[in-house]
Write a protein that holds these residues in place. Structure first.
Motif, PDB file in Angstrom:
ATOM      1  N   ARG A 146     -25.609 -61.547  29.127  1.00  0.00           N
ATOM      2  CA  ARG A 146     -24.228 -62.010  29.212  1.00  0.00           C
ATOM      3  C   ARG A 146     -24.115 -63.251  28.335  1.00  0.00           C
ATOM      4  O   ARG A 146     -25.061 -64.040  28.234  1.00  0.00           O
ATOM      5  CB  ARG A 146     -23.840 -62.361  30.637  1.00  0.00           C
ATOM      6  CG  ARG A 146     -23.915 -61.212  31.647  1.00  0.00           C
ATOM      7  CD  ARG A 146     -23.482 -61.724  33.005  1.00  0.00           C
ATOM      8  NE  ARG A 146     -23.725 -60.777  34.093  1.00  0.00           N
ATOM      9  CZ  ARG A 146     -24.840 -60.722  34.813  1.00  0.00           C
ATOM     10  NH1 ARG A 146     -25.839 -61.562  34.537  1.00  0.00           N
ATOM     11  NH2 ARG A 146     -24.962 -59.859  35.793  1.00  0.00           N
ATOM     12  N   PHE A 147     -22.942 -63.452  27.741  1.00  0.00           N
ATOM     13  CA  PHE A 147     -22.710 -64.590  26.859  1.00  0.00           C
ATOM     14  C   PHE A 147     -21.571 -65.440  27.396  1.00  0.00           C
ATOM     15  O   PHE A 147     -20.482 -64.923  27.671  1.00  0.00           O
ATOM     16  CB  PHE A 147     -22.360 -64.122  25.446  1.00  0.00           C
ATOM     17  CG  PHE A 147     -23.492 -63.470  24.721  1.00  0.00           C
ATOM     18  CD1 PHE A 147     -24.334 -64.219  23.911  1.00  0.00           C
ATOM     19  CD2 PHE A 147     -23.722 -62.109  24.847  1.00  0.00           C
ATOM     20  CE1 PHE A 147     -25.396 -63.618  23.242  1.00  0.00           C
ATOM     21  CE2 PHE A 147     -24.776 -61.499  24.183  1.00  0.00           C
ATOM     22  CZ  PHE A 147     -25.613 -62.259  23.380  1.00  0.00           C
ATOM     23  N   GLU A 148     -21.815 -66.729  27.532  1.00  0.00           N
ATOM     24  CA  GLU A 148     -20.773 -67.698  27.845  1.00  0.00           C
ATOM     25  C   GLU A 148     -20.489 -68.454  26.548  1.00  0.00           C
ATOM     26  O   GLU A 148     -21.420 -68.997  25.935  1.00  0.00           O
ATOM     27  CB  GLU A 148     -21.255 -68.650  28.937  1.00  0.00           C
ATOM     28  CG  GLU A 148     -20.216 -69.640  29.403  1.00  0.00           C
ATOM     29  CD  GLU A 148     -20.745 -70.486  30.556  1.00  0.00           C
ATOM     30  OE1 GLU A 148     -20.255 -70.299  31.684  1.00  0.00           O
ATOM     31  OE2 GLU A 148     -21.659 -71.309  30.322  1.00  0.00           O
ATOM     32  N   LEU A 149     -19.233 -68.499  26.134  1.00  0.00           N
ATOM     33  CA  LEU A 149     -18.884 -68.961  24.795  1.00  0.00           C
ATOM     34  C   LEU A 149     -17.700 -69.907  24.851  1.00  0.00           C
ATOM     35  O   LEU A 149     -16.728 -69.667  25.574  1.00  0.00           O
ATOM     36  CB  LEU A 149     -18.541 -67.762  23.906  1.00  0.00           C
ATOM     37  CG  LEU A 149     -19.587 -66.638  23.882  1.00  0.00           C
ATOM     38  CD1 LEU A 149     -18.981 -65.343  23.393  1.00  0.00           C
ATOM     39  CD2 LEU A 149     -20.776 -67.042  23.032  1.00  0.00           C
ATOM     40  N   CYS A 150     -17.775 -70.964  24.087  1.00  0.00           N
ATOM     41  CA  CYS A 150     -16.640 -71.870  23.972  1.00  0.00           C
ATOM     42  C   CYS A 150     -16.688 -72.539  22.610  1.00  0.00           C
ATOM     43  O   CYS A 150     -17.736 -72.573  21.957  1.00  0.00           O
ATOM     44  CB  CYS A 150     -16.630 -72.903  25.090  1.00  0.00           C
ATOM     45  SG  CYS A 150     -18.059 -73.957  25.183  1.00  0.00           S
ATOM     46  N   PRO A 151     -15.557 -73.065  22.146  1.00  0.00           N
ATOM     47  CA  PRO A 151     -15.590 -73.830  20.903  1.00  0.00           C
ATOM     48  C   PRO A 151     -16.368 -75.122  21.130  1.00  0.00           C
ATOM     49  O   PRO A 151     -16.584 -75.545  22.272  1.00  0.00           O
ATOM     50  CB  PRO A 151     -14.105 -74.115  20.622  1.00  0.00           C
ATOM     51  CG  PRO A 151     -13.449 -74.033  21.951  1.00  0.00           C
ATOM     52  CD  PRO A 151     -14.219 -73.019  22.756  1.00  0.00           C
ATOM     53  N   THR A 152     -16.808 -75.727  20.053  1.00  0.00           N
ATOM     54  CA  THR A 152     -17.523 -76.996  20.168  1.00  0.00           C
ATOM     55  C   THR A 152     -16.711 -77.988  20.993  1.00  0.00           C
ATOM     56  O   THR A 152     -15.517 -78.172  20.766  1.00  0.00           O
ATOM     57  CB  THR A 152     -17.795 -77.577  18.774  1.00  0.00           C
ATOM     58  OG1 THR A 152     -18.621 -76.660  18.053  1.00  0.00           O
ATOM     59  CG2 THR A 152     -18.493 -78.920  18.863  1.00  0.00           C
ATOM     60  N   VAL A 153     -17.353 -78.607  21.979  1.00  0.00           N
ATOM     61  CA  VAL A 153     -16.699 -79.578  22.844  1.00  0.00           C
ATOM     62  C   VAL A 153     -17.094 -80.979  22.375  1.00  0.00           C
ATOM     63  O   VAL A 153     -18.253 -81.363  22.507  1.00  0.00           O
ATOM     64  CB  VAL A 153     -17.103 -79.378  24.319  1.00  0.00           C
ATOM     65  CG1 VAL A 153     -16.438 -80.436  25.201  1.00  0.00           C
ATOM     66  CG2 VAL A 153     -16.767 -77.965  24.786  1.00  0.00           C
ATOM     67  N   PRO A 154     -16.174 -81.733  21.791  1.00  0.00           N
ATOM     68  CA  PRO A 154     -16.527 -83.075  21.310  1.00  0.00           C
ATOM     69  C   PRO A 154     -17.126 -83.928  22.428  1.00  0.00           C
ATOM     70  O   PRO A 154     -16.610 -83.977  23.541  1.00  0.00           O
ATOM     71  CB  PRO A 154     -15.179 -83.643  20.842  1.00  0.00           C
ATOM     72  CG  PRO A 154     -14.364 -82.436  20.489  1.00  0.00           C
ATOM     73  CD  PRO A 154     -14.764 -81.400  21.506  1.00  0.00           C
ATOM     74  N   GLY A 155     -18.248 -84.557  22.119  1.00  0.00           N
ATOM     75  CA  GLY A 155     -18.920 -85.393  23.104  1.00  0.00           C
ATOM     76  C   GLY A 155     -20.027 -84.706  23.860  1.00  0.00           C
ATOM     77  O   GLY A 155     -20.824 -85.359  24.539  1.00  0.00           O
TER      78      GLY A 155
END
Length: 337
Positions: A146-155
Motif C-alpha cells: 500500500r502507498f501513502e502519498l502526499c506532496p512535499t510538506v514544508p518543514g
C-alpha cells in the motif's frame, strides 16, 4: 523555432517512513532501541497524528529511516484490519510525490484501489501553509504494497535525505547504520517494476548486484528498483535455498505479494543477533555469502536474517558494510529525479 520541454511524469521524491501496525508501539520501540540503537524522532508529528486519528504511536529512527508504529482503531479500517487479521506487520510505505492526482489516476488505471483521499492539517503544527492532501492506495496485488502519498510538506524533512543526523550516543550497543533495501516477494517482479516506473518514476539500479544474487541464491527473477531515494528489492523466491525451505517462498505462498524484510547495514552482526534472540526473535538464516566473488568485499560476508514480527512487525536482514555496495539514501544522486 521555440523549444518545448517535457514535464516530468508522476515521481516519488522522498521516502518519509515505513508504517507498521502493532499492539504495543512502545514495546516495539524498546526492541528496536535495544537491538539496533533506534531513537524516538519527530515527536511533534507523532503527537499530532496520534491526536488527530485517535491512535497510540511512535516515530522511530532506525539507521537512516523512520518507522511509524501505531495501534489503529476501527476509525482506520484498513490499518485496523491489517493488525487484527495479520498481526504486527507493514501497512504501507509513505512518500512525498510531485503530483498526487496524477499518481492516483495512474494507479487506478493499473487496478489499484483508493483507501483514503483526504486533507490533513499539518499546518496547525507549523508544517506548510495550508492543509496537505493525503492519498492512500492499495496496490498489494500489483506490487505487494500500500502507498501513502502526499506532496512535499514544508518543514517535514524525511530522514533518508538529511545530512544533519548524528549516530546514536550510546556506543555500548549494536547500531543500524543504513537501509539497503525493502525486500518484496511477488510472482512477477517485472510487472511490479513496470507499475512503479509508470506511477512513481522508478528506475532500475544495482543491476549487477541483482544478477549476482540470482547466481548465488537461485532467486529469479530479481531486480532492484529505486523509488524516490530508497531501493526496493523485488524477487520471485524459489521453494528452497541451498536445500533449505525459505521464508520468502512461504510468505508469498501463504500471504501473497508483500514485504518479506527490511535490510540494513549494521555495525556488529553478532551483537544484533544476541540482542534480538534475548528478546524473543528467531534466526532464519545465519550464513556467509560469497559477495567477494562478485567484486564486493575481500572475503565472504555474514548474512543474518531474524524474524522479529511479533516484536516489531518485521523480519530483518542484516550485514556489515560491504565494499562496492553503497546504499542509495547515502548517495548524493539519490535525491535527484
Amino acid at each position: 523555432m521555440s523549444q518545448t520541454t517535457t514535464s516530468p511524469g508522476p515521481t516519488a521524491l522522498e521516502f518519509v517512513h515505513l508504517e507498521l501496525v502493532h499492539h504495543d508501539p512502545v514495546a516495539a520501540y524498546e526492541f528496536l532501541r535495544d537491538s539496533l540503537g533506534a531513537e524516538r524522532v519527530e515527536k511533534e508529528i507523532a503527537d499530532y497524528i496520534s491526536n488527530t486519528f485517535g491512535v497510540v504511536g511512535e516515530h522511530v529512527k532506525v539507521g537512516n529511516i523512520v518507522f511509524q508504529i501505531f495501534t489503529p482503531g476501527p476509525s482506520l479500517p484498513s490499518w485496523h484490519t491489517q493488525l487484527h487479521e495479520h498481526g504486527p506487520s507493514v501497512h504501507n510505505v509513505t512518500f512525498f510525490v510531485n503530483d498526487v492526482e496524477t499518481v492516483k489516476q495512474r494507479m487506478l488505471g493499473k487496478g489499484a484501489t483508493e483507501i483514503i483521499d483526504t486533507h490533513v492539517l499539518f499546518h496547525e503544527i507549523g508544517l506548510g501553509d495550508g492543509p496537505s492532501r493525503l492519498l492512500v492506495m492499495d496496490a498489494r496485488e500489483q506490487t505487494g504494497l500500500r502507498f501513502e502519498l502526499c506532496p512535499t510538506v514544508p518543514g517535514w524533512n524525511p530522514y533518508p535525505g538529511r545530512t544533519d543526523t548524528t549516530p546514536p550516543t550510546n556506543t555500548d550497543q549494536p547500531t543500524a547504520q543504513a537501509l539497503l533495501h525493502l525486500e518484496i516477494v511477488h510472482p512477477d517482479p517485472e510487472a511490479v517494476f513496470e507499475f512503479l516506473s509508470d506511477c512513481l518514476g522508478a528506475e532500475r539500479v544495482e543491476k549487477e548486484i541483482s544478477a549476482n544474487l540470482e547466481k548465488a541464491f537461485g532467486f529469479g527473477p530479481i531486480l532492484h528498483a529505486k523509488v524516490g531515494n530508497i531501493v526496493f528489492q523485488i524477487l520471485k523466491p524459489p521453494p528452497t535455498i541451498l536445500g533449505q525451505p525459505t521464508s520468502w517462498y512461504e510468505e508469498l505462498e501463504e500471504r501473497g505479494p508483500g514485504v518479506h524484510n527490511v535490510t540494513f547495514y549494521v555495525d556488529d552482526v553478532e551483537a544484533v543477533k544476541q540482542r534480538m534472540v534475548s528478546m524473543g526473535a528467531t534466526a532464519l538464516i545465519d550464513m556467509d555469502v560469497p559477495f567477494h566473488e562478485f567484486g564486493m568485499g575481500e572475503a565472504p560476508t555474514r548474512l543474518l536474517v531474524m524474524d522479529a514480527r511479533e516484536q516489531t512487525g518485521l523480519r530483518f536482514e542484516m550485514v556489515q558494510p560491504i565494499d562496492g555496495w553503497t546504499p542509495y539514501p547515502t548517495k548524493p544522486e539519490s535525491t535527484k529525479n
